[in-house]
Enzyme design. Sequence first.
Site, mmCIF file in Angstrom:
data_model
loop_
_atom_site.group_PDB
_atom_site.id
_atom_site.type_symbol
_atom_site.label_atom_id
_atom_site.label_comp_id
_atom_site.label_asym_id
_atom_site.label_seq_id
_atom_site.Cartn_x
_atom_site.Cartn_y
_atom_site.Cartn_z
ATOM 1 N N GLU A 21 0.828 -1.213 0.000
ATOM 2 C CA GLU A 21 0.000 0.000 0.000
ATOM 3 C C GLU A 21 0.861 1.261 0.000
ATOM 4 O O GLU A 21 2.069 1.191 0.239
ATOM 5 C CB GLU A 21 -0.915 -0.019 1.222
ATOM 6 C CG GLU A 21 -0.157 -0.180 2.526
ATOM 7 C CD GLU A 21 -0.658 0.718 3.622
ATOM 8 O OE1 GLU A 21 -0.970 1.891 3.341
ATOM 9 O OE2 GLU A 21 -0.708 0.249 4.769
ATOM 10 N N LYS A 156 -3.174 -1.301 14.679
ATOM 11 C CA LYS A 156 -2.393 -0.257 15.342
ATOM 12 C C LYS A 156 -2.812 -0.121 16.813
ATOM 13 O O LYS A 156 -3.989 -0.194 17.139
ATOM 14 C CB LYS A 156 -2.543 1.054 14.586
ATOM 15 C CG LYS A 156 -1.725 1.039 13.287
ATOM 16 C CD LYS A 156 -1.777 2.357 12.552
ATOM 17 C CE LYS A 156 -2.922 2.447 11.601
ATOM 18 N NZ LYS A 156 -2.858 1.581 10.440
HETATM 19 N N1 PSU Z 1 0.266 0.538 8.790
HETATM 20 C C1 PSU Z 1 1.229 1.379 9.197
HETATM 21 N N2 PSU Z 1 1.052 2.719 8.974
HETATM 22 C C2 PSU Z 1 -0.051 3.219 8.328
HETATM 23 C C3 PSU Z 1 -1.057 2.304 7.890
HETATM 24 C C4 PSU Z 1 -0.850 0.981 8.147
HETATM 25 O O1 PSU Z 1 2.226 0.965 9.773
HETATM 26 O O2 PSU Z 1 -0.164 4.432 8.132
HETATM 27 C C5 PSU Z 1 -2.285 2.836 7.161
HETATM 28 C C6 PSU Z 1 -2.924 1.786 6.250
HETATM 29 O O3 PSU Z 1 -3.052 2.340 4.966
HETATM 30 C C7 PSU Z 1 -4.280 1.529 6.865
HETATM 31 C C8 PSU Z 1 -4.588 2.900 7.390
HETATM 32 O O4 PSU Z 1 -5.216 1.060 5.931
HETATM 33 O O5 PSU Z 1 -3.347 3.231 8.024
HETATM 34 C C9 PSU Z 1 -5.768 2.914 8.323
HETATM 35 O O6 PSU Z 1 -6.313 4.208 8.293
HETATM 36 P P1 PSU Z 1 -7.730 4.488 9.000
HETATM 37 O O7 PSU Z 1 -7.465 4.217 10.452
HETATM 38 O O8 PSU Z 1 -8.025 5.949 8.714
HETATM 39 O O9 PSU Z 1 -8.709 3.554 8.382
#
Ligand code: PSU
Length: 301
Positions: A21, A156
Site C-alpha cells: 500500500e 495499530k
Molecule cells: N500501517 C502502518 N502505517 C499506516 C497504515 C498501516 O504501519 O499508516 C495505514 C494503512 O493504509 C491503513 C490505514 O489502511 O493506516 C488505516 O487508516 P484508518 O485508520 O483511517 O482507516
Amino acid sequence: MVVSDEVQTALHEGRGVVALETTIVVHGLPAPTNIEVASLCEDSVRESGCVPATIGVLGGKVVVGLSTQQLEILATPSLEAAKLSARDVGVAVALGRDGATTVAGTIAVAHRVGISVMATGGLGGVHRDAQVSFDESADLTALSRTSMLVVASGVKSILDIGATLERLDTLGVAVVGYRTNHFPGFYRSDSGFEIDWSVDTAREAAAVFLAHRVFSPTGVLLANPVATEAQLDAELHEQALASAFDVARKLGVSGKEVTPVLLAEFARFTAGLSVKVNRDLVIANARLAGEVANAVSHSQP
Ligand code: PSU
Ligand code: MN
C-alpha cells in the site's frame, strides 16, 4: 488502470505477487524514511522470490507496480495526494486525482487484478472512542468482502484492540498468528489478547488461505508480531499513546486524519523510535507476505 510490465508478466506466469500500500508511505511515515521503507519492502518481497506491486493513483490512473520515481512523485508534499479507502478509488479515477491507497483501497485494486497477498504495518480497526465517533476503519469491512491474505503486525495500538478483534469475528475475517497465539500490538509484540489459531510456516499460512477461500468470501489476517528485541519500550509506548490522544483531541481531528495525526505524534514523542519500529515491522511483514505468496503460487495448479 496501468499494471507494470513486471507485475503483468509475473501474474501471467503464475508467480507470487505481493501488493504493497501507499498510505503508509504518504500519510503514515515521515520523509525521507517513507521512501526508504517502501523500497526496502520491495527488496524484501523480491528476496522471497516474488514480485512487489506497490499500488497508488496518479492523475486518475490506478497504478499497480509504481516505479520508485512514481512513488516519489506520489509522496511529494505539494501534490497533497489524497488518502484513498476502497470507496474513494473510483472517485479519484473519475476526477483525475492523485492518491495513496489504504489497506482497504489496496485490496480492492489488488484483488481485481488477481493478486491475493498484501503486506502492511498495522491494519486499521475500531478507534477507542468509536461508541461516540463511529470511527471504525473500512479496512475491516473491506477484508470482510475480499478474499485476500493481509500480513500485518496486528492492528495499530492506537485502536481499541479488543473491540477490533470482536468486529473481525463478526465480519468473518480469519485471524491467524504467525508463530504466536498472542495477538500482536503493532509497536509491541503482544497486545495482551489471545487468538485461537497460529501457523508455524509460510506454507501453512498459504494452506490456511487456500482452504479458507473455499468456504468463505472473506479475507485472512496473518498477524506477524514485531520481534521482541525491536519493539517499543512498554512505558514509552503508554506515554506516547497518552500524548497522541491529547494532541488529537486538542486539534479536534476526525475521520481519515485521525490515524496520521496519532502516528505523527508517536514519532515526535518517541524522537523517532516509533518510526524505527514501524519500519522494522513492515519490512518483516513484506518478507513474510512474499514467502506466503510464493507458497500460494506453488500450490495452485
Ligand atoms: N500501517 C502502518 N502505517 C499506516 C497504515 C498501516 O504501519 O499508516 C495505514 C494503512 O493504509 C491503513 C490505514 O489502511 O493506516 C488505516 O487508516 P484508518 O485508520 O483511517 O482507516
Ligand atoms: Mn477512520
